[in-house]
Scaffold this active site. Structure first.
Site, PDB file in Angstrom:
ATOM      1  N   ARG A 180       0.408  -1.588  -0.253  1.00  0.00           N
ATOM      2  CA  ARG A 180       0.225   0.220  -0.370  1.00  0.00           C
ATOM      3  C   ARG A 180       0.918   1.170  -0.082  1.00  0.00           C
ATOM      4  O   ARG A 180       0.477   2.535  -0.115  1.00  0.00           O
ATOM      5  CB  ARG A 180      -0.945   0.043   1.203  1.00  0.00           C
ATOM      6  CG  ARG A 180      -1.908  -1.264   1.240  1.00  0.00           C
ATOM      7  CD  ARG A 180      -2.712  -0.719   2.399  1.00  0.00           C
ATOM      8  NE  ARG A 180      -3.884   0.078   2.190  1.00  0.00           N
ATOM      9  CZ  ARG A 180      -4.602   0.258   3.417  1.00  0.00           C
ATOM     10  NH1 ARG A 180      -4.817  -0.347   4.793  1.00  0.00           N
ATOM     11  NH2 ARG A 180      -4.997   2.107   3.461  1.00  0.00           N
ATOM     12  N   CYS A 236      -1.534   6.278   9.234  1.00  0.00           N
ATOM     13  CA  CYS A 236      -1.364   5.563   8.392  1.00  0.00           C
ATOM     14  C   CYS A 236      -3.065   4.942   7.645  1.00  0.00           C
ATOM     15  O   CYS A 236      -1.957   6.084   6.827  1.00  0.00           O
ATOM     16  CB  CYS A 236      -2.602   3.826   9.274  1.00  0.00           C
ATOM     17  SG  CYS A 236      -3.495   4.538  10.602  1.00  0.00           S
TER      18      CYS A 236
END
Length: 280
Positions: A180, A236
């Site tokens: 990611r 995050c």
């Protein structure tokens, strides 16, 4: 300061009058699964805190703030009071996700000025497997007096993150999986990649292969290449799994650590914010 405690530590203290236990089990894929699991059984005396209803605000109309905006602090303080938490209470948080969900409450309590909060290592399944006591009973709680003392130095603003990205004024840590971060995949948000200048330290690498937390010494080794004197901003996807990295950095002796609560999902809500892919 190491906030991670063993199951046996909790077992030895769970009936002490100043101990409060918070069950934070939650599944992003099945939002009701944690509450359902709590209703089936939990640690005696535990109170359930739902990530999306208790520990987050509703999504904001203008699309900013990320997927899990911080909760209204007055509402959370009121919930804590009703649950019997005072400023003197020692709080233990647990989940079944390696600390990913419980660390959010750990961070929120520290943001509200409450230092005596601990994450139980291993989680609920290990507690149950050890044949430690469980119950389906929901405790009757006597309300207490709790006053938040906001620690603004633990929270990074969007402007601070932009400054860190452009100028390197703070070190940016991306806590998501490496794919990611690289922008190779993005299962949740509409844009893949990372904040320019950020380094990638996946939060799950704070855990050993058996799912228990690494020791403070091992965490200090993990973060040994990071500057102790520079401010660190952790993010995050939505400000949840950044929290175990904040906890781990604290355990490793870093004290200038901030959370970017909106995280990647907030960053990409501003079209003018740049996006990086690949390795830095």
């Amino acid at each position: 300061m190491n906030s991670i405690v063993s199951m046996r530590w909790v077992l030895a203290r769970m009936y002490e009058p100043d101990i409060f236990i918070a069950d934070c089990r939650f599944s992003m894929a099945e939002p009701e699964a944690g509450r359902t699991a709590f209703q089936q059984d939990h640690i005696p005396g535990a109170v359930y805190f739902d990530l999306e209803h208790s520990l987050s605000s509703p999504l904001q109309d203008q699309g900013h703030g990320g997927r899990h905006p911080l909760p209204d602090i007055d509402s959370l303080a009121q919930l804590l009071r009703k649950s019997g938490v005072s400023n003197e209470t020692r709080i233990v948080v647990y989940d079944d996700q390696g600390g990913a969900m419980a660390s959010r409450l750990w961070w929120l309590l520290r943001y509200m000025g409450h230092e005596e909060v601990y994450l139980m290592d291993e989680g609920y399944s290990a507690w149950k497997a050890a044949e430690f006591p469980v119950t389906a009973e929901v405790p009757v709680r006597i309300p207490a007096s709790f006053t938040p003392h906001i620690q603004q130095n633990l929270l990074a603003s969007l402007e601070e993150v932009r400054e860190a990205s452009k100028q390197g004024s703070s070190l940016l840590i991306d806590s998501r999986e490496h794919a990611r971060y690289l922008g190779l995949e993005e299962p949740i948000d509409h844009t893949a990649g990372h904040i320019p200048g950020a380094i990638n330290l996946f939060w799950k690498e704070n855990l050993k292969s058996d799912g228990t937390w690494k020791s403070p010494e091992a965490l200090a080794d993990r973060f040994g290449h990071l500057p102790k004197d520079q401010e660190i901003i952790v993010y995050c996807g939505s400000g949840v799994t950044a929290c175990p990295n904040v906890l781990a950095l604290r355990a490793a002796g870093f004290d200038k650590v901030k959370l970017y609560a909106g995280s990647w999902s907030d960053w990409i809500s501003y079209p003018e914010n740049p996006v990086a892919t690949g390795k830095e």
